[in-house]
Design a protein around this motif. Structure first.
Motif, mmCIF file in Angstrom:
data_model
loop_
_atom_site.group_PDB
_atom_site.id
_atom_site.type_symbol
_atom_site.label_atom_id
_atom_site.label_comp_id
_atom_site.label_asym_id
_atom_site.label_seq_id
_atom_site.Cartn_x
_atom_site.Cartn_y
_atom_site.Cartn_z
ATOM 1 N N LEU A 89 0.853 -1.181 0.000
ATOM 2 C CA LEU A 89 0.000 0.000 0.000
ATOM 3 C C LEU A 89 0.898 1.244 0.000
ATOM 4 N N PRO A 91 1.852 4.520 1.655
ATOM 5 C CA PRO A 91 1.574 5.093 2.975
ATOM 6 C C PRO A 91 0.775 6.396 2.857
ATOM 7 N N THR A 95 -2.004 7.848 8.528
ATOM 8 C CA THR A 95 -1.355 6.813 9.339
ATOM 9 C C THR A 95 -0.351 7.426 10.317
ATOM 10 N N ASP A 116 3.466 -4.440 14.755
ATOM 11 C CA ASP A 116 2.726 -3.767 13.672
ATOM 12 C C ASP A 116 2.242 -4.881 12.744
ATOM 13 N N GLY A 118 0.444 -6.388 9.486
ATOM 14 C CA GLY A 118 0.159 -5.973 8.115
ATOM 15 C C GLY A 118 0.980 -4.736 7.796
ATOM 16 N N THR A 119 2.284 -4.870 7.923
ATOM 17 C CA THR A 119 3.170 -3.687 7.913
ATOM 18 C C THR A 119 3.310 -3.038 6.538
ATOM 19 N N GLY A 120 3.052 -3.785 5.453
ATOM 20 C CA GLY A 120 3.172 -3.200 4.107
ATOM 21 C C GLY A 120 4.588 -2.704 3.862
ATOM 22 N N ALA A 123 5.761 1.294 7.180
ATOM 23 C CA ALA A 123 5.583 2.670 7.657
ATOM 24 C C ALA A 123 5.445 2.780 9.192
ATOM 25 N N ILE A 124 4.485 2.065 9.765
ATOM 26 C CA ILE A 124 4.212 2.208 11.201
ATOM 27 C C ILE A 124 5.382 1.664 12.027
ATOM 28 N N ASN A 184 -2.901 -1.014 10.581
ATOM 29 C CA ASN A 184 -3.718 -0.324 9.579
ATOM 30 C C ASN A 184 -4.119 -1.396 8.574
ATOM 31 N N PRO A 185 -5.100 -2.221 8.927
ATOM 32 C CA PRO A 185 -5.400 -3.379 8.081
ATOM 33 C C PRO A 185 -6.308 -2.964 6.920
ATOM 34 N N PRO A 186 -6.574 -3.866 5.978
ATOM 35 C CA PRO A 186 -7.559 -3.551 4.941
ATOM 36 C C PRO A 186 -8.922 -3.348 5.595
ATOM 37 N N ALA A 207 -4.452 -5.571 0.621
ATOM 38 C CA ALA A 207 -4.163 -4.482 1.569
ATOM 39 C C ALA A 207 -5.354 -3.547 1.717
HETATM 40 N N1 GLN Z 1 0.662 -0.732 7.596
HETATM 41 C C1 GLN Z 1 0.862 -0.262 6.269
HETATM 42 C C2 GLN Z 1 0.557 1.218 6.180
HETATM 43 O O1 GLN Z 1 -0.006 1.758 7.079
HETATM 44 C C3 GLN Z 1 0.048 -1.070 5.249
HETATM 45 C C4 GLN Z 1 -1.422 -0.984 5.462
HETATM 46 C C5 GLN Z 1 -2.185 -1.889 4.515
HETATM 47 O O2 GLN Z 1 -1.582 -2.534 3.637
HETATM 48 N N2 GLN Z 1 -3.470 -1.957 4.693
HETATM 49 O O3 GLN Z 1 0.898 1.872 5.238
#
Ligand code: GLN
Length: 278
Positions: A89, A91, A95, A116, A118-120, A123-124, A184-186, A207
């Motif tokens: 995703l 950022p 967030t 954290d 689903g960190t993608g 970012a977090i 920050n999940p889907p 995501a």
């Molecule tokens: N945690 C990541 C972000 O905040 C990814 C979030 C996501 O993929 N939903 O950017």
């Protein structure tokens, strides 16, 4: 040969209506490895035909909808310039509010454990690990490709206090216990019209969307998180502007206490959180 100022003028007049203001400059600056300020100071600089052709190709992809962050491979977040790819995703500024609310619950100068989920792009996890050097952060993601990006970002920032683990939500936490879990999940419903619009068309669906009502990830995380939190430990979620009531209900149902929602800068519900009962 083409002058920088002429190329930018042509881009603005031909396709300006398809671009946000400043995007043509952003893409050309990226292509040249220069800042946007440098472009303005070097309007009379001549570019050879290959560079001009590459710029046209990038503009065409942008007009077709590809997000600027994927075209340049970067997006600013917190104090960082993060690498992003279509595996992650992009950022969002919202967030950063999640990060601030997490930091307010993580006293500096103490050894803390933070997850954290689903960190993608990371970012977090990266922001918390940077601001709390004594914290041990675990960042999870179901996507190995996303974790590669997050790992590269941690390395580029020289952050050694993050462990990356592949798997769904709390599964990679095994039997460990944390002071705070953030995610920050889907959160869009699988049939949400937004999935077919704008940048979202190019971002990983995993995501973005989470079941028929968009709440499945919140439920799965809230169900398992208490086992991975110390008594009094916090769970923080980012969510959609119209999901404050629903996400608080998920947290209540999972037994969390002191459940609240914080608004974003536009005064919309954005982050909900609660703590594990003692
Ligand atoms: N945690 C990541 C972000 O905040 C990814 C979030 C996501 O993929 N939903 O950017």
């Amino acid at each position: 040969m083409a002058r920088i100022d002429a190329l930018l003028r042509a881009a603005r007049s031909q396709i300006g209506g398809h671009l946000e203001s400043g995007e043509a400059e952003w893409l050309l600056a990226h292509l040249l490895g220069q800042s946007r300020g440098w472009l303005y100071a070097h309007g009379d600089h001549e570019l050879d035909a290959e560079v001009a052709a590459s710029f046209d190709a990038l503009l065409a992809r942008r007009v077709a909808g590809e997000p600027v962050a994927y075209l340049t491979g970067h997006r600013g977040f917190w104090h960082f310039d993060l690498q992003v790819t279509p595996a992650t995703l992009i950022p969002r500024p919202e967030t950063e509010l999640l990060v601030e609310l997490a930091l307010a619950r993580l006293p500096a100068g103490r050894v803390l454990r933070v997850a954290d989920l689903g960190t993608g792009s990371g970012a977090i996890a990266l922001a918390i690990a940077h601001e709390r050097p004594l914290a041990q952060v675990v960042a999870t993601d179901a996507s190995a490709a996303a974790l590669d990006v997050a790992r590269a970002n941690a390395q580029a920032l020289g952050l050694g206090n993050i462990a990356f683990r592949e798997g769904d939500w709390c599964a990679p936490l095994v039997d460990e216990v944390f002071d705070l879990i953030a995610s920050n999940p889907p959160y869009l419903a699988d049939d949400d019209d937004h999935l077919g619009r704008g940048d979202l068309r190019f971002e990983p669906r995993s995501a973005l969307a989470s079941g028929p009502d968009g709440l499945e990830a919140f439920r799965a995380i809230a169900r398992d998180a208490p086992r991975h939190l110390h008594p009094g430990g916090w769970l923080l979620f980012e969510h959609g502007w119209d999901q404050g009531d629903a996400v608080r209900a998920v947290l209540d149902a999972a037994g969390f206490i002191d459940v609240q929602t914080a608004p974003d800068l536009a005064q919309r519900d954005r982050i909900s959180f609660g703590r594990r009962a003692a």
